[in-house]
Design a protein around this motif. Sequence first.
Motif, PDB file in Angstrom:
ATOM      1  N   TRP A 168       0.864  -1.189   0.000  1.00 27.87           N
ATOM      2  CA  TRP A 168       0.000   0.000   0.000  1.00 27.87           C
ATOM      3  C   TRP A 168       0.892   1.228   0.000  1.00 27.87           C
ATOM      4  CZ3 TRP A 168      -5.479   0.265   0.509  1.00 27.87           C
ATOM      5  CH2 TRP A 168      -5.979   1.566   0.656  1.00 27.87           C
ATOM      6  N   GLU A 169       0.755   2.084  -1.014  1.00 28.76           N
ATOM      7  CA  GLU A 169       1.600   3.270  -1.130  1.00 28.76           C
ATOM      8  C   GLU A 169       0.821   4.578  -1.074  1.00 28.76           C
ATOM      9  OE1 GLU A 169       3.815   2.792  -4.710  1.00 28.76           O
ATOM     10  OE2 GLU A 169       4.969   1.095  -3.979  1.00 28.76           O
ATOM     11  N   SER A 170      -0.501   4.516  -1.112  1.00 28.94           N
ATOM     12  CA  SER A 170      -1.300   5.741  -1.103  1.00 28.94           C
ATOM     13  C   SER A 170      -1.445   6.294   0.302  1.00 28.94           C
ATOM     14  CB  SER A 170      -2.695   5.469  -1.688  1.00 28.94           C
ATOM     15  OG  SER A 170      -2.645   5.348  -3.085  1.00 28.94           O
ATOM     16  N   TYR A 171      -1.516   7.612   0.390  1.00 20.48           N
ATOM     17  CA  TYR A 171      -1.864   8.258   1.658  1.00 20.48           C
ATOM     18  C   TYR A 171      -2.400   9.649   1.340  1.00 20.48           C
ATOM     19  CZ  TYR A 171       2.324  11.248   1.496  1.00 20.48           C
ATOM     20  OH  TYR A 171       3.272  12.162   1.130  1.00 20.48           O
ATOM     21  N   SER A 172      -3.179  10.189   2.249  1.00 22.34           N
ATOM     22  CA  SER A 172      -3.725  11.523   2.056  1.00 22.34           C
ATOM     23  C   SER A 172      -4.038  12.152   3.408  1.00 22.34           C
ATOM     24  CB  SER A 172      -4.991  11.468   1.207  1.00 22.34           C
ATOM     25  OG  SER A 172      -5.618  12.745   1.173  1.00 22.34           O
ATOM     26  N   PRO A 173      -3.673  13.416   3.611  1.00 22.85           N
ATOM     27  CA  PRO A 173      -4.024  14.099   4.850  1.00 22.85           C
ATOM     28  C   PRO A 173      -5.522  14.331   5.004  1.00 22.85           C
ATOM     29  CG  PRO A 173      -2.853  15.573   3.349  1.00 22.85           C
ATOM     30  CD  PRO A 173      -2.792  14.214   2.747  1.00 22.85           C
ATOM     31  N   SER A 174      -6.307  14.093   3.941  1.00 20.47           N
ATOM     32  CA  SER A 174      -7.756  14.262   4.054  1.00 20.47           C
ATOM     33  C   SER A 174      -8.436  13.068   4.725  1.00 20.47           C
ATOM     34  CB  SER A 174      -8.374  14.492   2.670  1.00 20.47           C
ATOM     35  OG  SER A 174      -8.321  13.314   1.888  1.00 20.47           O
ATOM     36  N   TRP A 175      -7.720  11.950   4.859  1.00 28.81           N
ATOM     37  CA  TRP A 175      -8.316  10.775   5.487  1.00 28.81           C
ATOM     38  C   TRP A 175      -8.487  11.015   6.990  1.00 28.81           C
ATOM     39  CZ3 TRP A 175      -4.591   6.643   3.011  1.00 28.81           C
ATOM     40  CH2 TRP A 175      -4.856   6.574   1.626  1.00 28.81           C
ATOM     41  N   GLN A 176      -9.726  10.997   7.441  1.00 33.60           N
ATOM     42  CA  GLN A 176     -10.018  11.169   8.860  1.00 33.60           C
ATOM     43  C   GLN A 176     -10.237   9.835   9.577  1.00 33.60           C
ATOM     44  OE1 GLN A 176      -9.934  14.238  10.619  1.00 33.60           O
ATOM     45  NE2 GLN A 176      -8.858  14.603   8.680  1.00 33.60           N
ATOM     46  N   ASP A 177     -10.640   8.823   8.825  1.00 28.65           N
ATOM     47  CA  ASP A 177     -10.843   7.489   9.395  1.00 28.65           C
ATOM     48  C   ASP A 177     -10.176   6.458   8.497  1.00 28.65           C
ATOM     49  OD1 ASP A 177     -12.867   7.581  11.805  1.00 28.65           O
ATOM     50  OD2 ASP A 177     -13.610   9.013  10.308  1.00 28.65           O
ATOM     51  N   VAL A 178      -9.277   5.680   9.086  1.00 26.00           N
ATOM     52  CA  VAL A 178      -8.603   4.608   8.370  1.00 26.00           C
ATOM     53  C   VAL A 178      -8.971   3.290   9.050  1.00 26.00           C
ATOM     54  CG1 VAL A 178      -6.382   3.607   7.731  1.00 26.00           C
ATOM     55  CG2 VAL A 178      -6.700   6.091   7.663  1.00 26.00           C
ATOM     56  N   ASN A 195      -1.035  15.194   9.183  1.00 25.49           N
ATOM     57  CA  ASN A 195      -2.371  15.237   9.772  1.00 25.49           C
ATOM     58  C   ASN A 195      -2.720  13.976  10.562  1.00 25.49           C
ATOM     59  OD1 ASN A 195      -4.498  17.089  10.022  1.00 25.49           O
ATOM     60  ND2 ASN A 195      -5.786  15.925   8.632  1.00 25.49           N
ATOM     61  N   THR A 196      -1.741  13.174  10.912  1.00 23.42           N
ATOM     62  CA  THR A 196      -2.013  11.910  11.581  1.00 23.42           C
ATOM     63  C   THR A 196      -2.726  12.103  12.907  1.00 23.42           C
ATOM     64  OG1 THR A 196       0.102  11.220  10.664  1.00 23.42           O
ATOM     65  CG2 THR A 196      -0.961   9.714  12.203  1.00 23.42           C
ATOM     66  N   SER A 197      -2.359  13.125  13.642  1.00 25.33           N
ATOM     67  CA  SER A 197      -2.888  13.291  14.990  1.00 25.33           C
ATOM     68  C   SER A 197      -4.382  13.574  15.021  1.00 25.33           C
ATOM     69  CB  SER A 197      -2.142  14.421  15.713  1.00 25.33           C
ATOM     70  OG  SER A 197      -2.316  15.647  15.034  1.00 25.33           O
ATOM     71  N   GLY A 221      -4.233   9.965  16.098  1.00 23.96           N
ATOM     72  CA  GLY A 221      -4.826  10.612  17.266  1.00 23.96           C
ATOM     73  C   GLY A 221      -5.598   9.638  18.132  1.00 23.96           C
ATOM     74  N   LYS A 222      -6.320   8.733  17.471  1.00 20.74           N
ATOM     75  CA  LYS A 222      -7.050   7.695  18.185  1.00 20.74           C
ATOM     76  C   LYS A 222      -6.831   6.365  17.476  1.00 20.74           C
ATOM     77  CE  LYS A 222     -10.895  10.665  19.698  1.00 20.74           C
ATOM     78  NZ  LYS A 222     -12.370  10.857  19.617  1.00 20.74           N
ATOM     79  N   ILE A 223      -6.723   5.302  18.256  1.00 19.92           N
ATOM     80  CA  ILE A 223      -6.698   3.942  17.711  1.00 19.92           C
ATOM     81  C   ILE A 223      -7.781   3.167  18.451  1.00 19.92           C
ATOM     82  CG2 ILE A 223      -5.339   1.868  17.312  1.00 19.92           C
ATOM     83  CD1 ILE A 223      -2.828   3.545  17.332  1.00 19.92           C
ATOM     84  N   VAL A 224      -8.795   2.761  17.710  1.00 21.36           N
ATOM     85  CA  VAL A 224      -9.979   2.156  18.312  1.00 21.36           C
ATOM     86  C   VAL A 224     -10.311   0.846  17.595  1.00 21.36           C
ATOM     87  CG1 VAL A 224     -10.879   4.417  18.964  1.00 21.36           C
ATOM     88  CG2 VAL A 224     -11.549   3.400  16.781  1.00 21.36           C
ATOM     89  N   PRO A 225     -11.095  -0.032  18.248  1.00 22.20           N
ATOM     90  CA  PRO A 225     -11.472  -1.284  17.577  1.00 22.20           C
ATOM     91  C   PRO A 225     -12.479  -1.035  16.467  1.00 22.20           C
ATOM     92  CG  PRO A 225     -12.532  -1.127  19.721  1.00 22.20           C
ATOM     93  CD  PRO A 225     -11.580   0.027  19.635  1.00 22.20           C
ATOM     94  N   VAL A 226     -12.416  -1.861  15.425  1.00 14.87           N
ATOM     95  CA  VAL A 226     -13.414  -1.782  14.362  1.00 14.87           C
ATOM     96  C   VAL A 226     -14.768  -2.172  14.925  1.00 14.87           C
ATOM     97  CG1 VAL A 226     -11.807  -2.252  12.473  1.00 14.87           C
ATOM     98  CG2 VAL A 226     -12.918  -4.148  13.646  1.00 14.87           C
ATOM     99  N   ASP A 227     -15.835  -1.771  14.230  1.00 11.87           N
ATOM    100  CA  ASP A 227     -17.174  -2.125  14.683  1.00 11.87           C
ATOM    101  C   ASP A 227     -17.317  -3.633  14.783  1.00 11.87           C
ATOM    102  OD1 ASP A 227     -17.784   0.524  14.698  1.00 11.87           O
ATOM    103  OD2 ASP A 227     -18.777   0.510  12.748  1.00 11.87           O
ATOM    104  N   GLY A 228     -18.003  -4.079  15.799  1.00  8.69           N
ATOM    105  CA  GLY A 228     -18.210  -5.515  15.977  1.00  8.69           C
ATOM    106  C   GLY A 228     -17.450  -6.010  17.196  1.00  8.69           C
TER     107      GLY A 228
END
Length: 245
Positions: A168-178, A195-197, A221-228
């Motif tokens: 995976w080589e793509s990245y963007s500061p516009s991504w708010q949720d990964v 913009n990682t934070s 900024g946050k690392i959280v579990p995926v839904d489920g």
Amino acid sequence: NSRVSNYCCSDDWTRGGPVSVNMPIVQTIGKGAFLDCMQLQNVQIPLASNIGEYAFSNCYMISQIDLSNATYLGNKLFYMDDRITDANYIPALQYVQLSDELEMIPNDCFSGCSNLTSITLPASLKSIGYDALPYIMDVQLPNGITSVGRGNFVKATSISIPANVTSWESYSPSWQDVYCYLVAPPAFRVFYNDNTSSATLHVPAISLGAYKLNENWYKFGKIVPVDGVIDDLNINSELTLLTTD
């Protein structure tokens, strides 16, 4: 004839060329076949299975195209050259139908197609080249994809990385949720301190600690579990996560 030869109708930026093309028996379209045909608006190629590089590059007025029989697409198929600054030639392409058997979207395939913000990607897709889909905002990657090049989905606000991705080589500061569905934190990264934070990383619940300690992933900024919950998850022998339907 079932083949269109290389550069057969290319127009060299003279603002000419055909307006409409209907080729019901053509199976192969050669390299640069309609390159720079800036007046071309309508294309019917129902049997085309192999389409060469640059075939429709700088065809600014095509707004939609059915590629549902095309299992091979060449590099820069719909590349739009940013050197053309004429306001009358804003890329019109908004809708593309891809083949259910397509495995690769090549480099620069839809680069410059600023109005192509949504596309349905087939389950067969394995690889997306660099700058192939830069403006797609609603990104739904199939579970079988393994490789995504740089410069894709830069306008999206949310991105999901399926469990089978190895490159995976793509990245963007516009991504708010990964959303990253790999159980073991991968060696690649999706941010380079851009913009990682302010972004949130969603990972398998059992992997929270591993991502928080990993040098490529801990700066979110946050690392959280995926839904489920854990019962909804299935881990295979390669330590990748498969979501159950």
